[in-house]
Design a protein around this motif. Sequence first.
Motif, PDB file in Angstrom:
ATOM      1  N   ASN A 161     -37.947 -17.010 -25.393  1.00  0.00           N
ATOM      2  CA  ASN A 161     -38.653 -16.955 -26.738  1.00  0.00           C
ATOM      3  C   ASN A 161     -39.188 -15.455 -26.646  1.00  0.00           C
ATOM      4  O   ASN A 161     -40.029 -15.219 -25.731  1.00  0.00           O
ATOM      5  N   MET A 162     -38.792 -14.668 -27.859  1.00  0.00           N
ATOM      6  CA  MET A 162     -39.170 -13.226 -27.581  1.00  0.00           C
ATOM      7  C   MET A 162     -40.691 -13.026 -27.584  1.00  0.00           C
ATOM      8  O   MET A 162     -41.189 -12.233 -27.053  1.00  0.00           O
ATOM      9  N   GLN A 163     -41.329 -13.697 -28.422  1.00  0.00           N
ATOM     10  CA  GLN A 163     -42.851 -13.705 -28.608  1.00  0.00           C
ATOM     11  C   GLN A 163     -43.445 -13.887 -27.338  1.00  0.00           C
ATOM     12  O   GLN A 163     -44.347 -13.451 -26.708  1.00  0.00           O
ATOM     13  N   GLN A 164     -42.717 -15.040 -26.585  1.00  0.00           N
ATOM     14  CA  GLN A 164     -43.368 -15.523 -25.364  1.00  0.00           C
ATOM     15  C   GLN A 164     -43.211 -14.363 -24.377  1.00  0.00           C
ATOM     16  O   GLN A 164     -44.104 -14.098 -23.539  1.00  0.00           O
ATOM     17  N   LEU A 165     -42.057 -13.830 -24.239  1.00  0.00           N
ATOM     18  CA  LEU A 165     -41.581 -12.635 -23.408  1.00  0.00           C
ATOM     19  C   LEU A 165     -42.587 -11.445 -23.584  1.00  0.00           C
ATOM     20  O   LEU A 165     -43.191 -10.771 -22.498  1.00  0.00           O
ATOM     21  N   LYS A 198     -45.688 -11.469 -24.790  1.00  0.00           N
ATOM     22  CA  LYS A 198     -47.056 -11.876 -24.301  1.00  0.00           C
ATOM     23  C   LYS A 198     -47.108 -11.877 -22.895  1.00  0.00           C
ATOM     24  O   LYS A 198     -48.257 -11.169 -22.243  1.00  0.00           O
ATOM     25  N   GLN A 199     -45.885 -12.352 -22.272  1.00  0.00           N
ATOM     26  CA  GLN A 199     -46.009 -12.093 -20.731  1.00  0.00           C
ATOM     27  C   GLN A 199     -45.975 -10.749 -20.289  1.00  0.00           C
ATOM     28  O   GLN A 199     -46.750 -10.525 -19.525  1.00  0.00           O
ATOM     29  N   ALA A 200     -45.275  -9.871 -20.963  1.00  0.00           N
ATOM     30  CA  ALA A 200     -45.169  -8.438 -20.508  1.00  0.00           C
ATOM     31  C   ALA A 200     -46.481  -7.710 -20.867  1.00  0.00           C
ATOM     32  O   ALA A 200     -46.887  -6.967 -19.960  1.00  0.00           O
ATOM     33  N   GLN A 201     -47.122  -8.238 -21.773  1.00  0.00           N
ATOM     34  CA  GLN A 201     -48.498  -7.406 -22.175  1.00  0.00           C
ATOM     35  C   GLN A 201     -49.434  -7.855 -21.060  1.00  0.00           C
ATOM     36  O   GLN A 201     -50.336  -7.167 -20.772  1.00  0.00           O
ATOM     37  N   LYS A 202     -49.332  -9.095 -20.614  1.00  0.00           N
ATOM     38  CA  LYS A 202     -50.372  -9.503 -19.783  1.00  0.00           C
ATOM     39  C   LYS A 202     -50.209  -8.867 -18.347  1.00  0.00           C
ATOM     40  O   LYS A 202     -50.914  -8.246 -17.608  1.00  0.00           O
ATOM     41  N   MET A 203     -48.816  -8.651 -18.092  1.00  0.00           N
ATOM     42  CA  MET A 203     -48.498  -8.135 -16.842  1.00  0.00           C
ATOM     43  C   MET A 203     -48.928  -6.655 -16.852  1.00  0.00           C
ATOM     44  O   MET A 203     -49.333  -6.067 -15.662  1.00  0.00           O
ATOM     45  N   GLN A 204     -48.831  -6.112 -17.972  1.00  0.00           N
ATOM     46  CA  GLN A 204     -49.174  -4.554 -18.242  1.00  0.00           C
ATOM     47  C   GLN A 204     -50.603  -4.153 -17.958  1.00  0.00           C
ATOM     48  O   GLN A 204     -51.166  -3.394 -17.533  1.00  0.00           O
ATOM     49  N   GLU A 205     -51.364  -5.202 -18.442  1.00  0.00           N
ATOM     50  CA  GLU A 205     -52.982  -5.385 -18.654  1.00  0.00           C
ATOM     51  C   GLU A 205     -53.163  -5.398 -17.116  1.00  0.00           C
ATOM     52  O   GLU A 205     -54.248  -4.643 -16.563  1.00  0.00           O
ATOM     53  N   GLU A 206     -52.478  -6.420 -16.343  1.00  0.00           N
ATOM     54  CA  GLU A 206     -53.029  -6.662 -14.909  1.00  0.00           C
ATOM     55  C   GLU A 206     -52.820  -5.372 -14.147  1.00  0.00           C
ATOM     56  O   GLU A 206     -53.287  -5.019 -13.448  1.00  0.00           O
ATOM     57  N   LEU A 207     -51.460  -4.788 -14.391  1.00  0.00           N
ATOM     58  CA  LEU A 207     -51.031  -3.610 -13.552  1.00  0.00           C
ATOM     59  C   LEU A 207     -52.357  -2.411 -13.836  1.00  0.00           C
ATOM     60  O   LEU A 207     -52.525  -1.891 -12.820  1.00  0.00           O
TER      61      LEU A 207
END
Length: 115
Positions: free
Chosen positions: A9-13, A15-24
């Motif tokens: 699911n592209m939207q889910q991917l 969202k997950q990438a954005q969350k990881m970017q924020e954590e990084l």
Amino acid sequence: MFPGGGQPNMQQLLKQAQKMQEELARAQQELAEAKVNGTAGGGLVEATVTGAGELVALTIAPAAVDPEDTETLADLVLAAVRDATATAQKMQSDRLGPLAQGLGGPGGGIPGLPF
């Protein structure tokens, strides 16, 4: 690879990438603000670096200063900076390692992404 063998699911991917970017970004900011010390010569020289590896302070005890032997002082300074830098690198690895593992390897498990 994906549940049901279908496409992700592209939207889910995203969202997950954005969350990881924020954590990084948060982890990098914490590292930039953290300070660690390294010492040499039984504490005669102390170096302070940020978690990102930037040297921010250097303290040299008067007993370490011998005008006739500046080479030893230089060696002590290098040793203290290396000690502090090694501690900062371990801190980086401890803090950023789990985030890198969460990416799932090259490309974060996303085809076409090199990192």
